[in-house]
Design a protein around this motif. Structure first.
Motif, PDB file in Angstrom:
ATOM      1  N   TYR A  21      -0.749  -5.383   6.609  1.00  0.00           N
ATOM      2  CA  TYR A  21       0.691  -5.450   6.841  1.00  0.00           C
ATOM      3  C   TYR A  21       1.409  -6.132   5.681  1.00  0.00           C
ATOM      4  CZ  TYR A  21       0.562  -3.621  11.583  1.00  0.00           C
ATOM      5  OH  TYR A  21       0.416  -2.790  12.666  1.00  0.00           O
ATOM      6  N   ARG A  80       7.109  -4.976  17.857  1.00  0.00           N
ATOM      7  CA  ARG A  80       7.568  -3.900  16.977  1.00  0.00           C
ATOM      8  C   ARG A  80       6.452  -3.317  16.118  1.00  0.00           C
ATOM      9  NH1 ARG A  80      12.732  -5.978  13.849  1.00  0.00           N
ATOM     10  NH2 ARG A  80      13.047  -3.736  13.524  1.00  0.00           N
ATOM     11  N   ILE A  81       5.359  -4.058  15.914  1.00  0.00           N
ATOM     12  CA  ILE A  81       4.207  -3.553  15.163  1.00  0.00           C
ATOM     13  C   ILE A  81       2.944  -3.776  15.983  1.00  0.00           C
ATOM     14  CG2 ILE A  81       5.205  -3.697  12.850  1.00  0.00           C
ATOM     15  CD1 ILE A  81       3.943  -6.399  12.488  1.00  0.00           C
ATOM     16  N   GLU A 123       3.983   2.738   9.655  1.00  0.00           N
ATOM     17  CA  GLU A 123       4.655   1.984  10.711  1.00  0.00           C
ATOM     18  C   GLU A 123       5.855   1.199  10.178  1.00  0.00           C
ATOM     19  OE1 GLU A 123       3.162  -0.808  14.456  1.00  0.00           O
ATOM     20  OE2 GLU A 123       1.992  -0.763  12.606  1.00  0.00           O
ATOM     21  N   ILE A 124       5.651   0.494   9.054  1.00  0.00           N
ATOM     22  CA  ILE A 124       6.725  -0.318   8.494  1.00  0.00           C
ATOM     23  C   ILE A 124       7.824   0.565   7.907  1.00  0.00           C
ATOM     24  CG2 ILE A 124       7.284  -1.934   6.639  1.00  0.00           C
ATOM     25  CD1 ILE A 124       4.575  -3.289   7.201  1.00  0.00           C
ATOM     26  N   THR A 156      -0.276   1.018   8.107  1.00  0.00           N
ATOM     27  CA  THR A 156       0.805   0.029   8.222  1.00  0.00           C
ATOM     28  C   THR A 156       2.023   0.460   7.416  1.00  0.00           C
ATOM     29  OG1 THR A 156      -0.040  -1.315   6.377  1.00  0.00           O
ATOM     30  CG2 THR A 156      -0.827  -1.866   8.589  1.00  0.00           C
ATOM     31  N   HIS A 211       4.396  -4.350   3.587  1.00  0.00           N
ATOM     32  CA  HIS A 211       5.735  -4.940   3.702  1.00  0.00           C
ATOM     33  C   HIS A 211       6.268  -5.373   2.339  1.00  0.00           C
ATOM     34  CE1 HIS A 211       8.644  -8.215   4.916  1.00  0.00           C
ATOM     35  NE2 HIS A 211       9.077  -7.184   5.603  1.00  0.00           N
ATOM     36  N   LYS A 233       8.766   3.461   8.905  1.00  0.00           N
ATOM     37  CA  LYS A 233       9.576   3.959  10.016  1.00  0.00           C
ATOM     38  C   LYS A 233      10.507   2.862  10.545  1.00  0.00           C
ATOM     39  CE  LYS A 233      10.717   7.332  12.703  1.00  0.00           C
ATOM     40  NZ  LYS A 233      11.403   8.509  12.127  1.00  0.00           N
ATOM     41  N   LEU A 234       9.998   1.635  10.652  1.00  0.00           N
ATOM     42  CA  LEU A 234      10.835   0.516  11.101  1.00  0.00           C
ATOM     43  C   LEU A 234      12.000   0.263  10.144  1.00  0.00           C
ATOM     44  CD1 LEU A 234       8.284  -2.170  12.372  1.00  0.00           C
ATOM     45  CD2 LEU A 234      10.094  -1.082  13.696  1.00  0.00           C
ATOM     46  N   MET A 235      11.782   0.544   8.852  1.00  0.00           N
ATOM     47  CA  MET A 235      12.829   0.325   7.860  1.00  0.00           C
ATOM     48  C   MET A 235      13.818   1.486   7.780  1.00  0.00           C
ATOM     49  SD  MET A 235      10.627  -1.520   4.796  1.00  0.00           S
ATOM     50  CE  MET A 235      12.063  -1.761   3.744  1.00  0.00           C
ATOM     51  N   GLY A 282       4.394   6.686  14.098  1.00  0.00           N
ATOM     52  CA  GLY A 282       5.791   6.992  13.805  1.00  0.00           C
ATOM     53  C   GLY A 282       6.046   8.015  12.723  1.00  0.00           C
ATOM     54  N   TRP A 308       7.929  -9.781  13.971  1.00  0.00           N
ATOM     55  CA  TRP A 308       7.892  -8.393  14.447  1.00  0.00           C
ATOM     56  C   TRP A 308       6.764  -8.202  15.463  1.00  0.00           C
ATOM     57  CZ3 TRP A 308       8.492  -4.970   9.398  1.00  0.00           C
ATOM     58  CH2 TRP A 308       9.806  -5.101   8.928  1.00  0.00           C
TER      59      TRP A 308
END
Length: 320
Positions: free
Chosen positions: A122, A285-286, A156-157, A153, A126, A159-161, A182, A280
């Motif tokens: 992660y 969220r993760i 996933e990250i 990761t 990130h 998509k979150l962004m 995602g 998160w």
């Protein structure tokens, strides 16, 4: 204590009885419950990693467990504290001594196997996507090796962004895991023309590449003007050569990312990133994905899962 020790770069590591280490100044001793495996562990054992320690050594870059003892000058880590540590090596053993500055206190609800799978995968994605590439909502993120430890990761990250995420992996099973994290679009690198499919989807604004080799070359050719490419690693074994004239013509940036290197010159980048990632996690969220949880006696089997790309997400060795 038992430890999985490397004594030669030409022969396999093996379980040995080792002396219990004592923490030095500013160090904590951790009773290790779990150790996450990384591709860099394979390179260390061959002596080809940029931070390979002197022989003999115990591999295992990231651990989770309980503080067992503290050295002089340590504050905030009383015995019994649950921690995760990016130690660089030393994780495949029952105990390890690590700099207290590299430890983070774990949320109570975070299991040790998930904590051992968390920091490098992660943290790498990130810092790469947020700090280096400055990924923006609405941009297209192309993730190579999207079912692996760091690739998943990044999906996933990303998509979150707020990015549109194209995930590339080998085979339907691995692609389904990326979809579950995602991914908006899936490309099977065993059968597809990567460049053509990415271009048909509008091209890539950011490329996250832990693979290298021919996939890097195809992704490079699918980049939009002003795209950013992140070389994260070279799991293919092929370090690509970058044509500088093509960078010029398309205004493309190549942004190297060695996550552990920030410890030496800007450690706050890592600590701030991990603080946000743990928030998160606590917010749900993760969701760390551990495909294999093995005992210390099966450490060699765990390494082979990485070597032959038979895992998805993370392989974790359970010790305590």
């Amino acid at each position: 204590m038992l430890g999985y020790q490397v004594t030669s770069h030409q022969t396999p590591a093996r379980l040995e009885k080792l002396a219990l280490p004592r923490p030095g100044p500013e160090e904590i001793r951790v009773k290790i419950a779990a150790c996450g495996l990384n591709f860099a562990d394979l390179l260390m054992q061959k002596g080809t990693y940029q931070d390979t320690p002197a022989l003999p050594f115990v591999p295992g870059m990231e651990v989770a467990g309980t503080v067992d003892a503290v050295g002089e000058g340590v504050e905030g880590f009383a015995p019994g504290t649950r921690v995760a540590v990016f130690g660089g090596h030393g994780g495949l053993a029952e105990y390890g001594c690590f700099p207290a500055a590299r430890a983070v206190v774990l949320p109570d609800a975070m299991p040790f196997p998930e904590a051992a799978a968390f920091q490098i995968a992660y943290g790498t994605s990130h810092v790469a996507l947020s700090h280096r590439a400055r990924l923006q909502p609405g941009e297209t993120l192309l993730v190579l090796g999207a079912a692996g430890g760091v690739g998943l990761t990044a999906v996933e990250i990303g998509k979150l962004m707020g990015a549109k995420v194209i995930a590339c992996a080998r085979g339907a099973d691995k692609l389904q895991i990326a979809r579950d994290m995602g991914a908006d679009h899936l490309i099977d690198t065993e059968t597809a023309d990567l460049r053509a499919e990415v271009k048909a989807l509008g091209g890539a604004d950011v490329v996250y590449d832990p693979v290298g080799g021919d996939l890097f070359k195809a992704a490079f050719r699918a980049c939009n003007p002003e795209a950013r490419i992140l070389p994260i690693g070279f799991a293919s074994g092929d370090v690509p050569q970058i044509p500088a004239n093509h960078l010029l013509v398309k205004n493309i940036s190549v942004l190297g990312l060695y996550w552990g290197g920030y410890m030496a010159f800007r450690p706050e980048v890592i600590t701030d990133s991990l603080a946000e990632l743990l928030r998160w996690y606590e917010e749900g969220r993760i969701h760390p994905h551990v495909s294999h949880l093995l005992p210390l006696s099966s450490a060699a089997e765990g390494m082979d899962l990485l070597r032959y790309r038979r895992s998805t997400g993370k392989v974790v060795i359970e010790i305590g």
